[in-house]
Motif scaffolding. Sequence first.
Motif, PDB file in Angstrom:
ATOM      1  N   PRO A   4     -23.426  -8.093 -21.960  1.00 11.93           N
ATOM      2  CA  PRO A   4     -24.017  -8.164 -21.048  1.00 11.93           C
ATOM      3  C   PRO A   4     -24.112  -9.622 -20.760  1.00 11.93           C
ATOM      4  CG  PRO A   4     -24.886  -6.135 -21.565  1.00 11.93           C
ATOM      5  CD  PRO A   4     -24.207  -6.176 -22.335  1.00 11.93           C
ATOM      6  N   GLN A  63     -24.266 -10.597 -15.671  1.00 14.35           N
ATOM      7  CA  GLN A  63     -24.422  -9.192 -15.220  1.00 14.35           C
ATOM      8  C   GLN A  63     -25.083  -8.504 -15.251  1.00 14.35           C
ATOM      9  OE1 GLN A  63     -22.168 -11.343 -17.373  1.00 14.35           O
ATOM     10  NE2 GLN A  63     -20.459 -10.365 -18.600  1.00 14.35           N
ATOM     11  N   ASP A  71     -19.785  -0.328 -17.662  1.00 16.13           N
ATOM     12  CA  ASP A  71     -21.168  -1.157 -16.377  1.00 16.13           C
ATOM     13  C   ASP A  71     -22.456  -0.653 -17.523  1.00 16.13           C
ATOM     14  OD1 ASP A  71     -20.350  -2.201 -14.433  1.00 16.13           O
ATOM     15  OD2 ASP A  71     -20.721  -0.361 -13.686  1.00 16.13           O
TER      16      ASP A  71
END
Lengths: 337, 327
Positions: free
Chosen positions: B56, B60, B288
């Motif tokens: 990330p 993000q 994620d």
Amino acid sequence: MASYSFSELVKGATLNGVRFIVCGHLQNNRMHPQTSTSPKEQVMTHLELTGVSIDFPTPKGAFRALDNVNLKIAKGEFISLIGHSGCGKSTVLNIVAGLYQATTGGVVLDGKEVREPGPERAVVFQNHSLLPWLSAYENVELAVRQVFRRTKSKAEMRDWIEHNLALVHMDHAMHKRPDEISGGMKQRVGIARALAMEPKVLLMDEPFGALDALTRAHLQDSLMEIQTTLNNTVIMITHDVDEAVLLSDRIVMMTNGPAASVGEILDIELERPRDRIALADDTRYNHYRHEVLSFLYEKQRHPATDEAAGPVKKPEVAQDLQDRNTAKAESKAAEAA
Amino acid sequence: MSTLNLSGRLPARDELPTLAAGMARTLIVPLMGLLVFLFAWHIAARNIDTSLGQFPGPVQVYEQSVNLIAEHNRERTKEVAFIERQEKRNAEKLAKDPSAEVRIRDYTGKPTFFDQIGTSLVTVMSGFVLASLLAIPIGILIGLNSTLYAALNPLVQLFKPVSPLAWLPLVTMVVSAVYVSDDPLFAKSFLTSLFTVTLCCLWPTLINTAVGVSGISQDLKNVSKVLRLPFLTHVVKIAIPASLPAMFTGLRLSLGIAWMVLIAAEMLAQNPGLGKFVWDEFQNGSSDSLGRIMVAVLVIGLIGFLLDRAMLALQKAISWDKNAVLR
């Protein structure tokens, strides 16, 4: 600190807890020239140092800092201790204060042997030693609360603290902390703290040593003024010949260490109140100054200057020390047996 | 330091250059540093591919932090709705039959990121306070008494370097064995984390307090001796104020350690808190996850920094020496 380990030895030399019997091997000491015949002292002895000697342990064996110090002080007398640096003046004071324990001999105050520190022998330390986190008032309060917590009410204590701060002219800044006032003012607070304990003996360890000449003169005047009213018994250490002559009733001059002792005692018979400006031209005053100066710079030249001058007595002293140590070891062994 | 004008008056013409210089030092330079870092991070992240996708970057992470806040708000709305439903149901029940037994259940939804932060903060502060309550008195005692110091020093030196992870299994087992109660006041997981934190963050405070107390100047000790201060007065009037700066150095180190230890303990022992959040995300392994973990990393750092600032503010408030430069 380390001298505490010798307290056993001191106890060993105590017979009835009041007077000391000097250890046998000490009586062989060479005699010291002493002229301690003040008329006052014959009247009443208030504080007495008898055969006080102290050894400090070092890696090379015991170091004898003081040897056979004898002194009698009358009530209300102002005594100065003068001598070269390292001659053990502070050690004498610390023994009287009870912060050090004499190896042999001892101190008797009003018939009681001094064994530990206490407020009846208040100390004014050289570097004021105020608690930096307390204001001038609170510093004095700490002492007053400790000494008078049973005898004075809160209001009385407050008055007494304020009275003592006023005595040293610090009433205007009594709620300031030590870092907010000058060196002279800190020393005044230190004196107020000591006076507020109503001590039997006031011990001052070079109280004005760290101050500039003008401030020192101010404080000396303050001290004389206080002394007129309170008539305390004072032992003050000083390096300053003028200060000693101006303030003292007697000046005790100490010989150089190691194994320092009382060299000469000089009576100062100048009337009080004394005025520094008038005395500057006084022949007796100058005579006393001369006496002290000649003791310090002729009879007891500083060891450093001695070496430069030529004949050195050091080996003899070392030999002497060694002999004494062996004697002590022997006496210890005898005691053990 | 800062020449930002707080008085509200407009700066005079000749003050402007110094004002600008001050602004540059306090705002612009740190901002530049931050920008350079973000840029480097962005570039580096693009070049790292993991099995859970790309590492990330700042973007993000920002997106995930927004997501976490949204999740938290959703969960709160659900909770409010749940409580409303429950109250309504109970009211209906009581209306039908006044003697009916009414149960009130707590909402049992999944704790959000922010719930976990709260849990971690409570745990770390409890552990830290308990450690301080132990360490400061012991530190004062061993600082005052060299015999006690000699007796305790080997133990301190032995336990000081022990990692929290080594303590954790023992603490867990002891807590399970000793803390047996039908209606526990505290959760076992809370106690396990708390004691692990305490055991690990005790030492800096203890050692620094002892050093501070034993370093009191001989002059002040002599004052105390001449006054014959009783032990307690000596401690309160001399030992504690004199050792306050050293004590605070220790407390700040302790709090830092406490925070680090807590995250590790939560992670390993599955105790609720930020550590568990990180571990859960790792196990979850969605695309994620790494972003969410990175948010947690930044938040952990930020909270650690804020805790230290809080201690500094406390030290400034308590310290007697207002001239001392504290940083």
